[in-house]
Enzyme design. Structure first.
Site, mmCIF file in Angstrom:
data_model
loop_
_atom_site.group_PDB
_atom_site.id
_atom_site.type_symbol
_atom_site.label_atom_id
_atom_site.label_comp_id
_atom_site.label_asym_id
_atom_site.label_seq_id
_atom_site.Cartn_x
_atom_site.Cartn_y
_atom_site.Cartn_z
ATOM 1 N N GLN A 195 -2.114 17.723 6.488
ATOM 2 C CA GLN A 195 -3.144 17.272 5.535
ATOM 3 C C GLN A 195 -4.531 17.261 6.185
ATOM 4 O O GLN A 195 -5.534 17.415 5.506
ATOM 5 C CB GLN A 195 -2.821 15.859 5.019
ATOM 6 C CG GLN A 195 -1.642 15.774 4.070
ATOM 7 C CD GLN A 195 -0.358 15.462 4.795
ATOM 8 O OE1 GLN A 195 -0.186 15.782 5.978
ATOM 9 N NE2 GLN A 195 0.571 14.835 4.108
ATOM 10 N N ASP A 236 -1.500 3.428 2.503
ATOM 11 C CA ASP A 236 -0.556 3.590 1.388
ATOM 12 C C ASP A 236 -0.035 2.261 0.872
ATOM 13 O O ASP A 236 0.365 2.138 -0.280
ATOM 14 C CB ASP A 236 0.612 4.487 1.798
ATOM 15 C CG ASP A 236 0.149 5.929 1.858
ATOM 16 O OD1 ASP A 236 -0.405 6.327 2.895
ATOM 17 O OD2 ASP A 236 0.287 6.628 0.841
HETATM 18 O O1 MRU Z 1 1.905 12.002 2.319
HETATM 19 P P1 MRU Z 1 0.516 11.851 1.779
HETATM 20 O O2 MRU Z 1 -0.337 13.062 2.010
HETATM 21 O O3 MRU Z 1 0.505 11.399 0.340
HETATM 22 O O4 MRU Z 1 -0.122 10.665 2.648
HETATM 23 C C1 MRU Z 1 -1.417 10.245 2.337
HETATM 24 C C2 MRU Z 1 -1.944 9.192 3.234
HETATM 25 O O5 MRU Z 1 -1.280 8.707 4.119
HETATM 26 C C3 MRU Z 1 -3.331 8.694 2.910
HETATM 27 O O6 MRU Z 1 -4.004 8.304 4.077
HETATM 28 C C4 MRU Z 1 -3.237 7.490 1.963
HETATM 29 O O7 MRU Z 1 -2.404 7.767 0.882
HETATM 30 C C5 MRU Z 1 -4.574 7.090 1.455
HETATM 31 S S1 MRU Z 1 -5.313 8.299 0.381
HETATM 32 C C6 MRU Z 1 -6.816 7.651 -0.077
#
Ligand code: MRU
Length: 353
Positions: A195, A236
């Site tokens: 990501q 999260d």
């Molecule tokens: O697995 P993902 O890409 O959904 O994980 C996303 C994250 O860990 C982000 O840092 C979190 O969701 C915050 S997004 C503003």
């Protein structure tokens, strides 16, 4: 130069940026059936805690338009079943069930099916709009914390495309750009799904922010070699005591920040707090498929029968967190005292605690 958006609602259709295809292709797709919404979330076409919540809210509200009943009892029963289905797509980001519960709650106060259908759409739009406002405020508060700092490290993508707009951890960089403040952002690539490399680098380039990509294992060296002044990450789920779940690798950065004496900030809207849990030990950690680690771009980088452990998130103990930046203000330790339902509703703008 513009800040990219990942979710669009045109009054009838739910359209998302397919984040699996980034950075090679910028493709928007329509999500029609409820199973398309579920599949888009589980396969990370749409990802990031707030964006998952917004997408699920529109998906459920849209699906409810097709319920063929005039009985409010039956309507609520089907709505609940569909909400439960979507809520099981990803376990760690609490924004998902938070958004679905908001829809269930507004519908439960209505006694007419046609009105309930309309109200659900309005509530999904409200969640979307509120998130943009929250992220803008988070950006303002983050800028105030980072005022004398320019070299900042982040992980994963807690950006505009993970939210309604601006992002959480990336909001200060977008807002800073608009105001002529030049940050130097160091993005960890974020194995195994990249990501950081695929999304954060792309997103910051879209808005003209200076961004440098490093592999996750370069973080300690880079903090020293490049004089990193702060680390900022998204979240999260945040427990009552401040323990924070975020993308795997966040805990490593928090420990490094503590060792090198630089601030470690978590940026998240109040929808990411889970006040039903006392500590991070209660946060469910999603484990994903072995293939995500064994393959890169469908090419094996280890024997196909390799035993793999693939947790998608880790939990950073509150003791490593310098401050939590919300849309309502900045929360400092002691988190057990300072995070509470009342507090999330009442922190004074800009005052900090
Ligand atoms: O697995 P993902 O890409 O959904 O994980 C996303 C994250 O860990 C982000 O840092 C979190 O969701 C915050 S997004 C503003």
């Amino acid at each position: 130069m513009s800040i990219p958006l990942s979710i669009k609602w045109d009054g009838k259709r739910l359209i998302i940026l397919d984040q699996q295809k980034l950075p090679h292709e910028v493709v928007y797709i329509e999500l029609e059936a409820l199973k398309d919404v579920y599949e888009a979330i589980i396969t990370l076409k749409v990802r990031g805690a707030p964006a998952i919540g917004i997408t699920a809210a529109y998906g459920l509200a849209r699906e409810a338009q097709s319920y063929n009943t005039n009985s409010m009892i039956d309507f609520l029963e089907i709505l609940k079943k569909d909400a439960t289905y979507l809520g099981e797509s990803r376990p760690t980001a609490v924004n998902l069930v938070w958004a679905l519960n908001r829809l269930l709650s507004v519908a439960s106060h209505i006694d007419n099916v046609q009105i309930a259908k309309q109200v659900l759409i309005e509530e999904a739009r409200r969640i979307h709009k509120e998130d943009e406002e929250s992220c803008r405020n988070i950006g303002e508060f983050s800028l105030s914390l980072l005022k004398d700092k320019t070299r900042v490290m982040t992980i994963c993508n807690a950006g505009s495309i993970a939210t309604a707009k601006y992002g959480t951890a990336l909001a200060p960089f977008h807002l800073g750009k608009e105001r002529g403040k030049e940050f130097e952002v160091f993005a960890c690539e974020t194995r195994p799904i990249f990501q950081g490399g695929r999304l954060t680098v792309w997103e910051l380039q879209q808005s003209g922010v200076d961004v440098t990509l490093i592999t996750d294992s370069m973080a300690a060296h880079t903090i020293v070699a490049k004089g990193i002044e702060a680390i900022i990450v998204g979240a999260d789920r945040i427990a009552k005591n401040g323990d924070t779940a975020n993308k795997i690798g966040t805990l490593n950065l928090a420990i490094l920040a503590s060792v090198y004496g630089i601030p470690f900030y978590v940026a998240a809207p109040s929808s990411t707090f889970d006040l039903s849990i006392n500590t991070g030990a209660e946060i469910p950690i999603e484990e994903r498929k072995a293939e995500e680690i064994i393959n890169i771009n469908d090419k094996a980088i280890a024997p196909s029968n390799t035993k793999v452990f693939n947790p998608a998130f880790d939990v950073t103990p509150a003791k490593y967190i310098t401050a939590i930046i919300t849309e309502k203000g900045i929360i400092y330790p002691d988190y057990i005292e300072n995070i509470s339902a009342e507090l999330l509703n009442s922190i004074e703008k800009g005052e900090g605690l």
